[in-house]
Design a protein around this motif. Structure first.
Motif, PDB file in Angstrom:
ATOM      1  N   MET A   1       0.811  -1.320  -0.096  1.00 20.53           N
ATOM      2  CA  MET A   1      -0.126   0.093  -0.020  1.00 20.53           C
ATOM      3  C   MET A   1       0.771   1.304  -0.021  1.00 20.53           C
ATOM      4  N   ALA A   2       0.433   2.349  -0.805  1.00 22.21           N
ATOM      5  CA  ALA A   2       1.187   3.696  -0.852  1.00 22.21           C
ATOM      6  C   ALA A   2      -0.131   4.653  -0.801  1.00 22.21           C
ATOM      7  N   VAL A   3       0.073   5.663  -0.013  1.00 23.34           N
ATOM      8  CA  VAL A   3      -0.732   6.755   0.392  1.00 23.34           C
ATOM      9  C   VAL A   3      -0.257   7.979  -0.361  1.00 23.34           C
ATOM     10  N   SER A   4      -1.059   8.645  -0.992  1.00 24.25           N
ATOM     11  CA  SER A   4      -0.926  10.208  -1.667  1.00 24.25           C
ATOM     12  C   SER A   4      -1.983  10.929  -1.233  1.00 24.25           C
ATOM     13  N   GLY A   5      -1.841  12.324  -1.341  1.00 26.25           N
ATOM     14  CA  GLY A   5      -2.737  13.315  -1.073  1.00 26.25           C
ATOM     15  C   GLY A   5      -3.501  13.372   0.166  1.00 26.25           C
ATOM     16  N   ALA A   6      -2.981  12.775   1.027  1.00 26.84           N
ATOM     17  CA  ALA A   6      -3.539  12.798   2.637  1.00 26.84           C
ATOM     18  C   ALA A   6      -3.834  14.212   3.327  1.00 26.84           C
ATOM     19  N   PHE A   7      -5.130  14.352   3.546  1.00 30.01           N
ATOM     20  CA  PHE A   7      -5.315  15.907   4.259  1.00 30.01           C
ATOM     21  C   PHE A   7      -6.506  15.860   5.168  1.00 30.01           C
ATOM     22  N   MET A   8      -6.748  16.699   5.629  1.00 27.70           N
ATOM     23  CA  MET A   8      -7.774  16.929   6.693  1.00 27.70           C
ATOM     24  C   MET A   8      -8.227  18.400   6.720  1.00 27.70           C
ATOM     25  N   PRO A   9      -9.426  18.836   6.053  1.00 25.01           N
ATOM     26  CA  PRO A   9      -9.626  20.242   6.547  1.00 25.01           C
ATOM     27  C   PRO A   9      -9.683  20.369   7.975  1.00 25.01           C
ATOM     28  N   GLN A  10      -9.500  21.792   8.395  1.00 23.15           N
ATOM     29  CA  GLN A  10      -9.400  22.127   9.772  1.00 23.15           C
ATOM     30  C   GLN A  10     -10.833  21.919  10.260  1.00 23.15           C
ATOM     31  N   PRO A  11     -10.980  21.140  11.319  1.00 21.41           N
ATOM     32  CA  PRO A  11     -12.328  21.243  12.055  1.00 21.41           C
ATOM     33  C   PRO A  11     -12.627  22.428  12.350  1.00 21.41           C
ATOM     34  N   VAL A  12     -14.142  22.527  12.434  1.00 22.16           N
ATOM     35  CA  VAL A  12     -14.948  23.522  12.863  1.00 22.16           C
ATOM     36  C   VAL A  12     -14.887  23.602  14.411  1.00 22.16           C
ATOM     37  N   ASN A  13     -15.093  22.465  14.943  1.00 20.99           N
ATOM     38  CA  ASN A  13     -15.004  22.245  16.413  1.00 20.99           C
ATOM     39  C   ASN A  13     -14.238  21.076  16.743  1.00 20.99           C
ATOM     40  N   ASP A  14     -14.440  20.537  18.000  1.00 20.44           N
ATOM     41  CA  ASP A  14     -13.899  19.231  18.513  1.00 20.44           C
ATOM     42  C   ASP A  14     -14.711  18.000  18.300  1.00 20.44           C
ATOM     43  N   LYS A  15     -15.918  18.162  17.703  1.00 18.13           N
ATOM     44  CA  LYS A  15     -17.026  17.019  17.821  1.00 18.13           C
ATOM     45  C   LYS A  15     -16.351  16.158  16.446  1.00 18.13           C
ATOM     46  N   MET A  16     -16.227  16.503  15.342  1.00 19.68           N
ATOM     47  CA  MET A  16     -15.986  15.528  14.189  1.00 19.68           C
ATOM     48  C   MET A  16     -14.885  16.474  13.222  1.00 19.68           C
TER      49      MET A  16
ATOM     50  N   SER B   1      -8.374  17.163  20.615  1.00 17.55           N
ATOM     51  CA  SER B   1      -8.108  18.544  20.352  1.00 17.55           C
ATOM     52  C   SER B   1      -8.553  18.920  18.965  1.00 17.55           C
ATOM     53  N   THR B   2      -8.388  20.305  18.712  1.00 19.45           N
ATOM     54  CA  THR B   2      -8.780  20.836  17.358  1.00 19.45           C
ATOM     55  C   THR B   2      -7.550  21.277  16.701  1.00 19.45           C
ATOM     56  N   PRO B   3      -7.085  20.498  15.673  1.00 17.08           N
ATOM     57  CA  PRO B   3      -5.858  20.806  14.783  1.00 17.08           C
ATOM     58  C   PRO B   3      -5.899  22.232  14.156  1.00 17.08           C
ATOM     59  N   LYS B   4      -4.985  22.940  13.797  1.00 18.05           N
ATOM     60  CA  LYS B   4      -5.115  24.227  13.187  1.00 18.05           C
ATOM     61  C   LYS B   4      -4.354  23.728  11.701  1.00 18.05           C
ATOM     62  N   ILE B   5      -4.642  24.826  10.923  1.00 16.38           N
ATOM     63  CA  ILE B   5      -4.014  24.775   9.537  1.00 16.38           C
ATOM     64  C   ILE B   5      -2.484  24.821   9.705  1.00 16.38           C
ATOM     65  N   GLY B   6      -1.796  23.896   8.852  1.00 13.38           N
ATOM     66  CA  GLY B   6      -0.444  23.664   9.135  1.00 13.38           C
ATOM     67  C   GLY B   6      -0.081  22.500   9.777  1.00 13.38           C
ATOM     68  N   ASP B   7      -0.875  22.177  10.902  1.00 18.40           N
ATOM     69  CA  ASP B   7      -0.581  20.905  11.624  1.00 18.40           C
ATOM     70  C   ASP B   7      -0.616  19.644  10.862  1.00 18.40           C
TER      71      ASP B   7
ATOM     72  N   ASP C   1      -6.848  24.490   5.114  1.00 13.91           N
ATOM     73  CA  ASP C   1      -8.112  25.303   5.097  1.00 13.91           C
ATOM     74  C   ASP C   1      -9.377  24.288   4.814  1.00 13.91           C
ATOM     75  N   ARG C   2     -10.590  24.930   5.726  1.00 12.20           N
ATOM     76  CA  ARG C   2     -11.815  24.246   5.656  1.00 12.20           C
ATOM     77  C   ARG C   2     -12.410  24.155   4.035  1.00 12.20           C
ATOM     78  N   THR C   3     -12.090  24.974   3.223  1.00  7.87           N
ATOM     79  CA  THR C   3     -12.397  24.932   1.834  1.00  7.87           C
ATOM     80  C   THR C   3     -11.545  24.127   0.847  1.00  7.87           C
ATOM     81  N   TYR C   4     -10.565  23.787   1.345  1.00  4.52           N
ATOM     82  CA  TYR C   4      -9.317  23.059   0.552  1.00  4.52           C
ATOM     83  C   TYR C   4      -9.979  21.746  -0.167  1.00  4.52           C
ATOM     84  N   ASN C   5      -9.876  21.586  -1.037  1.00  3.96           N
ATOM     85  CA  ASN C   5     -10.249  20.208  -1.851  1.00  3.96           C
ATOM     86  C   ASN C   5      -9.156  20.014  -2.940  1.00  3.96           C
ATOM     87  N   ALA C   6      -8.474  18.662  -2.662  1.00  4.06           N
ATOM     88  CA  ALA C   6      -7.398  18.256  -3.483  1.00  4.06           C
ATOM     89  C   ALA C   6      -7.722  17.851  -4.992  1.00  4.06           C
TER      90      ALA C   6
END
Length: 158
Positions: free
Chosen positions: A32-47, A115-121, A143-148
Protein backbone atom coordinates in the motif's frame (compact mmCIF):
# COMPACT_ATOMS: atom_id res chain seq x y z
CA UNK A 1 24.44 -42.39 1.19
CA UNK A 2 25.76 -42.09 4.68
CA UNK A 3 23.97 -40.36 7.57
CA UNK A 4 25.93 -37.15 7.24
CA UNK A 5 25.14 -36.78 3.52
CA UNK A 6 21.46 -37.48 4.19
CA UNK A 7 21.33 -34.81 6.93
CA UNK A 8 23.13 -32.28 4.72
CA UNK A 9 20.73 -32.97 1.86
CA UNK A 10 17.72 -32.68 4.21
CA UNK A 11 18.96 -29.31 5.53
CA UNK A 12 19.58 -28.03 1.99
CA UNK A 13 16.09 -29.09 0.86
CA UNK A 14 14.51 -27.51 3.96
CA UNK A 15 16.30 -24.21 3.33
CA UNK A 16 15.30 -24.24 -0.34
CA UNK A 17 11.66 -24.91 0.56
CA UNK A 18 11.66 -22.17 3.23
CA UNK A 19 13.10 -19.64 0.78
CA UNK A 20 10.58 -20.60 -1.88
CA UNK A 21 7.66 -20.31 0.54
CA UNK A 22 8.83 -16.99 1.96
CA UNK A 23 9.35 -15.63 -1.53
CA UNK A 24 5.83 -16.59 -2.55
CA UNK A 25 4.18 -15.17 0.55
CA UNK A 26 6.15 -11.93 0.26
CA UNK A 27 4.80 -11.32 -3.25
CA UNK A 28 1.26 -12.11 -2.12
CA UNK A 29 1.07 -9.41 0.56
CA UNK A 30 -0.43 -6.21 -0.83
CA UNK A 31 1.83 -3.17 -0.98
CA UNK A 32 0.00 0.00 0.00
CA UNK A 33 1.06 3.57 -0.80
CA UNK A 34 -0.84 6.69 0.23
CA UNK A 35 -0.90 10.08 -1.49
CA UNK A 36 -2.71 13.38 -1.09
CA UNK A 37 -3.62 12.82 2.58
CA UNK A 38 -5.31 15.82 4.22
CA UNK A 39 -7.85 16.92 6.81
CA UNK A 40 -9.80 20.15 6.46
CA UNK A 41 -9.40 22.21 9.63
CA UNK A 42 -12.22 21.07 11.93
CA UNK A 43 -14.87 23.63 12.89
CA UNK A 44 -14.99 22.25 16.45
CA UNK A 45 -13.82 19.25 18.49
CA UNK A 46 -16.84 17.07 17.63
CA UNK A 47 -15.74 15.62 14.28
CA UNK A 48 -13.41 15.89 11.31
CA UNK A 49 -12.94 14.19 7.96
CA UNK A 50 -9.86 12.59 6.45
CA UNK A 51 -9.15 12.19 2.75
CA UNK A 52 -6.46 10.42 0.71
CA UNK A 53 -5.79 7.99 -2.11
CA UNK A 54 -4.67 4.49 -1.10
CA UNK A 55 -2.90 2.69 -3.93
CA UNK A 56 -2.43 -1.08 -3.94
CA UNK A 57 0.69 -1.91 -5.98
CA UNK A 58 0.24 -5.67 -5.92
CA UNK A 59 -1.69 -8.48 -7.57
CA UNK A 60 -3.59 -9.16 -4.32
CA UNK A 61 -6.82 -7.33 -3.45
CA UNK A 62 -7.17 -6.11 0.14
CA UNK A 63 -9.54 -4.22 2.43
CA UNK A 64 -9.13 -1.15 4.61
CA UNK A 65 -10.47 -2.45 7.93
CA UNK A 66 -9.64 0.25 10.46
CA UNK A 67 -7.87 3.47 11.39
CA UNK A 68 -6.28 4.60 14.64
CA UNK A 69 -5.00 8.00 15.74
CA UNK A 70 -4.03 9.80 18.94
CA UNK A 71 -6.47 12.57 17.90
CA UNK A 72 -9.57 10.42 18.48
CA UNK A 73 -10.55 7.10 20.00
CA UNK A 74 -13.43 6.78 17.52
CA UNK A 75 -12.34 6.68 13.88
CA UNK A 76 -14.81 5.37 11.34
CA UNK A 77 -14.79 4.34 7.70
CA UNK A 78 -17.69 5.99 5.85
CA UNK A 79 -19.08 5.32 2.42
CA UNK A 80 -21.37 7.65 0.54
CA UNK A 81 -24.15 6.09 -1.53
CA UNK A 82 -27.07 7.98 -3.03
CA UNK A 83 -25.80 11.14 -1.27
CA UNK A 84 -26.10 9.43 2.13
CA UNK A 85 -23.15 8.77 4.41
CA UNK A 86 -22.99 5.54 6.40
CA UNK A 87 -20.38 3.76 8.48
CA UNK A 88 -18.99 0.51 7.07
CA UNK A 89 -16.65 -2.10 8.55
CA UNK A 90 -14.25 -2.13 5.59
CA UNK A 91 -13.60 -0.86 2.06
CA UNK A 92 -12.06 -2.73 -0.84
CA UNK A 93 -8.63 -1.77 -2.14
CA UNK A 94 -8.47 -3.60 -5.50
CA UNK A 95 -5.37 -5.38 -6.79
CA UNK A 96 -3.26 -2.93 -8.82
CA UNK A 97 -5.91 -0.31 -8.07
CA UNK A 98 -6.80 2.38 -5.60
CA UNK A 99 -9.30 3.42 -2.98
CA UNK A 100 -10.17 7.12 -3.17
CA UNK A 101 -11.24 8.77 0.05
CA UNK A 102 -12.45 12.21 -1.05
CA UNK A 103 -14.91 15.00 -0.29
CA UNK A 104 -18.43 14.09 -1.30
CA UNK A 105 -17.51 10.40 -1.41
CA UNK A 106 -15.96 7.73 0.76
CA UNK A 107 -13.85 9.06 3.65
CA UNK A 108 -12.69 8.53 7.21
CA UNK A 109 -14.35 10.30 10.13
CA UNK A 110 -12.75 11.33 13.41
CA UNK A 111 -15.44 11.50 16.10
CA UNK A 112 -14.96 13.27 19.45
CA UNK A 113 -11.60 14.95 18.83
CA UNK A 114 -9.21 15.22 21.79
CA UNK A 115 -7.99 18.58 20.40
CA UNK A 116 -8.76 20.80 17.41
CA UNK A 117 -5.93 20.81 14.85
CA UNK A 118 -5.07 24.09 13.12
CA UNK A 119 -4.03 24.80 9.52
CA UNK A 120 -0.44 23.65 9.04
CA UNK A 121 -0.62 20.92 11.71
CA UNK A 122 -0.12 17.27 10.83
CA UNK A 123 -2.35 14.50 12.13
CA UNK A 124 -0.87 11.00 12.20
CA UNK A 125 -3.10 8.00 11.53
CA UNK A 126 -2.38 4.32 11.14
CA UNK A 127 -4.34 2.50 8.46
CA UNK A 128 -5.12 -1.17 9.09
CA UNK A 129 -5.71 -3.67 6.33
CA UNK A 130 -7.00 -7.23 6.15
CA UNK A 131 -3.79 -8.53 4.52
CA UNK A 132 -1.19 -5.77 4.26
CA UNK A 133 0.73 -4.53 7.25
CA UNK A 134 -0.28 -1.26 8.93
CA UNK A 135 0.60 2.00 7.17
CA UNK A 136 1.34 5.26 9.05
CA UNK A 137 0.13 8.38 7.27
CA UNK A 138 0.40 12.08 8.08
CA UNK A 139 -2.63 14.16 7.11
CA UNK A 140 -1.86 17.82 6.43
CA UNK A 141 -4.44 20.08 8.08
CA UNK A 142 -5.68 22.41 5.35
CA UNK A 143 -8.12 25.31 5.07
CA UNK A 144 -11.77 24.23 5.54
CA UNK A 145 -12.54 24.89 1.87
CA UNK A 146 -9.50 23.00 0.53
CA UNK A 147 -10.28 20.27 -1.97
CA UNK A 148 -7.40 18.31 -3.46
CA UNK A 149 -7.28 18.05 -7.21
CA UNK A 150 -7.37 14.28 -7.59
CA UNK A 151 -4.81 12.94 -10.05
CA UNK A 152 -6.18 11.29 -13.14
CA UNK A 153 -6.38 7.51 -13.13
CA UNK A 154 -5.41 7.40 -16.79
CA UNK A 155 -1.83 6.95 -17.94
CA UNK A 156 0.99 7.27 -15.44
CA UNK A 157 -0.92 8.93 -12.61
CA UNK A 158 0.71 8.88 -9.19
Amino acid sequence: MNGRTTRTLAVALSLTAALAISGCSGDAEPKMAVSGAFMPQPVNDKMAGGFMVIKNGSETADKLTGITSALSDDLQIHETKDQKMQQVQSMDVPANGELRLERGGNHIMFMGLKSTPKIGDKVTVELRFEKAGPVKVELDVKDRTYNAQAPSTAGNAH
